[in-house]
Design an enzyme around this catalytic site. Structure first.
Site, short mmCIF file in Angstrom:
data_model
loop_
_atom_site.label_atom_id
_atom_site.label_comp_id
_atom_site.label_asym_id
_atom_site.label_seq_id
_atom_site.Cartn_x
_atom_site.Cartn_y
_atom_site.Cartn_z
CD GLU A 100 -2.48 -1.80 2.66
OE1 GLU A 100 -3.17 -0.19 3.25
OE2 GLU A 100 -3.36 -1.96 3.17
CB CYS A 113 2.95 7.30 3.49
SG CYS A 113 3.18 5.90 4.44
CB CYS A 120 6.07 -5.73 9.32
SG CYS A 120 7.23 -4.97 10.51
CB CYS A 124 3.78 -2.89 15.77
SG CYS A 124 5.17 -2.81 16.22
CB CYS A 127 1.00 -2.57 13.03
SG CYS A 127 1.72 -2.76 11.64
N GLY A 167 5.87 -2.20 6.32
CA GLY A 167 7.48 -2.74 6.64
C GLY A 167 8.39 -2.09 7.41
CD GLU A 168 11.98 -0.31 11.29
OE1 GLU A 168 10.82 -0.26 12.04
OE2 GLU A 168 13.33 -0.24 10.92
CB SER A 222 7.25 3.68 16.14
OG SER A 222 7.06 4.38 14.61
CG HIS A 224 3.83 3.83 19.19
ND1 HIS A 224 3.02 4.68 18.74
CD2 HIS A 224 3.74 3.17 18.05
CE1 HIS A 224 3.46 4.69 17.33
NE2 HIS A 224 3.83 4.13 17.07
CG ASN A 298 -5.60 4.88 11.97
OD1 ASN A 298 -6.80 5.57 10.96
ND2 ASN A 298 -4.91 5.34 11.56
CB CYS A 341 0.00 1.50 5.67
SG CYS A 341 0.01 2.60 4.53
N1 SAH Z 1 7.98 0.33 10.52
C1 SAH Z 1 7.56 1.51 10.93
C2 SAH Z 1 7.03 2.65 9.61
C3 SAH Z 1 6.42 2.23 8.98
S1 SAH Z 1 4.64 2.02 10.25
C4 SAH Z 1 7.92 1.98 12.09
O1 SAH Z 1 7.34 0.90 12.75
O2 SAH Z 1 8.38 2.86 11.78
C5 SAH Z 1 4.63 3.44 10.24
C6 SAH Z 1 4.08 4.59 12.03
O3 SAH Z 1 2.74 3.80 11.95
C7 SAH Z 1 4.30 3.81 12.77
O4 SAH Z 1 4.91 4.95 13.58
C8 SAH Z 1 3.59 2.97 13.37
O5 SAH Z 1 3.59 2.62 14.43
C9 SAH Z 1 2.60 3.63 13.13
N2 SAH Z 1 0.93 2.67 13.31
C10 SAH Z 1 0.93 0.88 12.84
N3 SAH Z 1 -0.34 1.20 12.93
C11 SAH Z 1 -1.07 2.30 13.46
C12 SAH Z 1 -2.33 1.67 14.05
N4 SAH Z 1 -3.17 1.76 14.05
N5 SAH Z 1 -2.50 3.32 13.80
C13 SAH Z 1 -1.74 3.96 13.73
N6 SAH Z 1 -0.33 4.02 13.88
C14 SAH Z 1 -0.10 3.10 13.40
FE1 SF4 Z 2 5.88 -2.57 13.89
FE2 SF4 Z 2 6.37 -0.10 11.97
FE3 SF4 Z 2 6.29 -3.87 11.92
FE4 SF4 Z 2 3.70 -2.10 11.63
S1 SF4 Z 2 5.26 -1.81 10.13
S2 SF4 Z 2 4.37 -3.80 12.80
S3 SF4 Z 2 3.79 -0.71 13.02
S4 SF4 Z 2 7.48 -2.44 13.01
#
Ligand code: SAH
Ligand code: SF4
Length: 349
Positions: A100, A113, A120, A124, A127, A167-168, A222, A224, A298, A341
């Site tokens: 996405e 974005c 990934c 988390c 996510c 993805g990370e 990130s 949180h 979200n 995403c």
């Molecule tokens: N993997 C990286 C980048 C992709 S995720 C990271 O984790 O930073 C991008 C951002 O979206 C991160 O800050 C992540 O914590 C956040 N994110 C993931 N799921 C989310 C959700 N359901 N609501 C709000 N932010 C979210």
């Molecule tokens: Fe965590 Fe970022 Fe991977 Fe989602 S994309 S599982 S927020 S590291």
């Protein structure tokens, strides 16, 4: 609320053809097979426009344009917000995997974005991407193709990118580095380092590795959660790299690059949004040159987590502000298409 859902079928991507298939294409048109090698050479050199393949006859260039596209991604699905101009894409990669990407309009221009991996590994709790597991890394050209496809589709120029899609990014270190360093190259999409943000869940060793390159991009971390107990529950990566090590890496990163770190903090109702969490977070970050972005989480069906209410959000922001922390609440874009995403790919929309 108006919501446009488009399923787009495109011409085939020329890069998805094998050498033999491309030769067959020319032979079937009574053209010499060496044309295939010429086209392949242009593609390998990064040319993405048939008109720039100057050693091909004009008529052939026209014919190729009618038959093929040159993107590493095809638009599989597209959602257009009815409340703002946000566009969310589901792109299909040559091997059929999907990622996405979201295109957003800000007063300073269009920001996109991008995804850096299919899925990934980091798992988390909040996510949608993490829940689907990991499939593979994206190549630099697949990252670039996400921009090219959106620009081509909408006619707008993307002026900044955030690596906050699926993805990370630091797990796919070499490809991401090649991608960001190539973005400003002449003839390409021409996006400078200062217009790139890279978001990580906090891979400390990789933050130090990135630091060595002294890039002028913005590093987003990130966070949180303000303590290890809660953060380890929400983000398994914290068990490997706890907060003390992560924040030390962030301080070192700032010292080495002069670039202010941005912390992402998803506000989750009753989990990390209490007044006590705000106070703890303020202490944790005190004295750091940083910026905190509060994001109402979200909703992701399986997570059972919900976004904080407006009042909790405001109180939290005020407490951080009062304690001298730079803090903003992220503007919600594409609210009706749930622009975060990982959900489109899982078929939640
Ligand atoms: N993997 C990286 C980048 C992709 S995720 C990271 O984790 O930073 C991008 C951002 O979206 C991160 O800050 C992540 O914590 C956040 N994110 C993931 N799921 C989310 C959700 N359901 N609501 C709000 N932010 C979210
Ligand atoms: Fe965590 Fe970022 Fe991977 Fe989602 S994309 S599982 S927020 S590291």
């Amino acid at each position: 609320m108006p919501l446009e859902i488009t399923s787009v079928r495109e011409k085939p991507d020329i890069r998805s053809l094998t050498g033999k298939e491309l030769e067959d294409y020319f032979r079937s048109r009574n053209m010499p097979a060496f044309r295939a090698a010429q086209v392949r050479r242009w593609l390998d050199e990064g040319v993405r426009d048939f008109d720039k393949m100057t050693n091909l006859p004009l008529s052939l260039r026209e014919e190729l344009k009618k038959s093929f596209r040159i993107f590493g991604v095809n638009i599989e699905k597209k959602l257009v917000s009815g409340v703002d101009n946000t566009v969310k894409y589901l792109y299909a990669l040559p091997d059929g995997e999907t990622v996405e990407s979201v295109l957003m309009q800000y007063h300073h221009g269009w920001s996109q974005c991008l995804s850096t991996q299919v899925g990934c590994k980091m798992g988390c709790a909040f996510c949608a991407t993490g829940m689907g597991g990991f499939v593979r890394n994206l190549t630099p050209s697949e990252m670039l193709a996400q921009i090219e496809a959106a620009q081509q589709d909408t006619g707008v120029r993307v002026s900044s990118v955030v690596l906050m899609g699926m993805g990370e990014p630091l797990e796919n270190f070499d490809n991401v580095l090649a991608f960001v360093t190539g973005l400003a190259a002449p003839g390409g999409v021409q996006i400078g380092m200062r217009h790139i943000s890279l978001s990580t869940c906090g891979l400390v060793d990789r933050i130090y590795q990135l630091m060595e390159h002294r890039l002028q991009l913005t590093l987003s971390v990130s966070l949180h959660a303000p303590n290890d107990e809660l953060r380890s529950r929400l983000m398994p990566v914290n068990r490997r790299w706890p907060l003390s090590q992560l924040l030390q890496a962030c301080r070192d990163y700032f010292t080495a690059t002069g670039r202010r770190i941005s912390f992402e903090y998803a506000m989750i109702d009753g989990v990390n949004d209490t007044p006590q969490c705000a106070a703890e977070l303020a202490s944790l970050l005190s004295g750091m040159n940083c910026h905190v972005n509060l994001i109402p989480v979200n909703h992701v069906a399986e997570s059972g987590l919900h976004r904080s209410g407006a009042r909790r959000l405001r109180d939290f922001q005020q407490e951080l502000s009062r304690r001298g922390i730079n803090v903003t609440v992220r503007r919600t874009l594409g609210a009706d298409i749930d622009a975060s995403c990982g959900q489109l790919r899982r078929g939640d929309q």
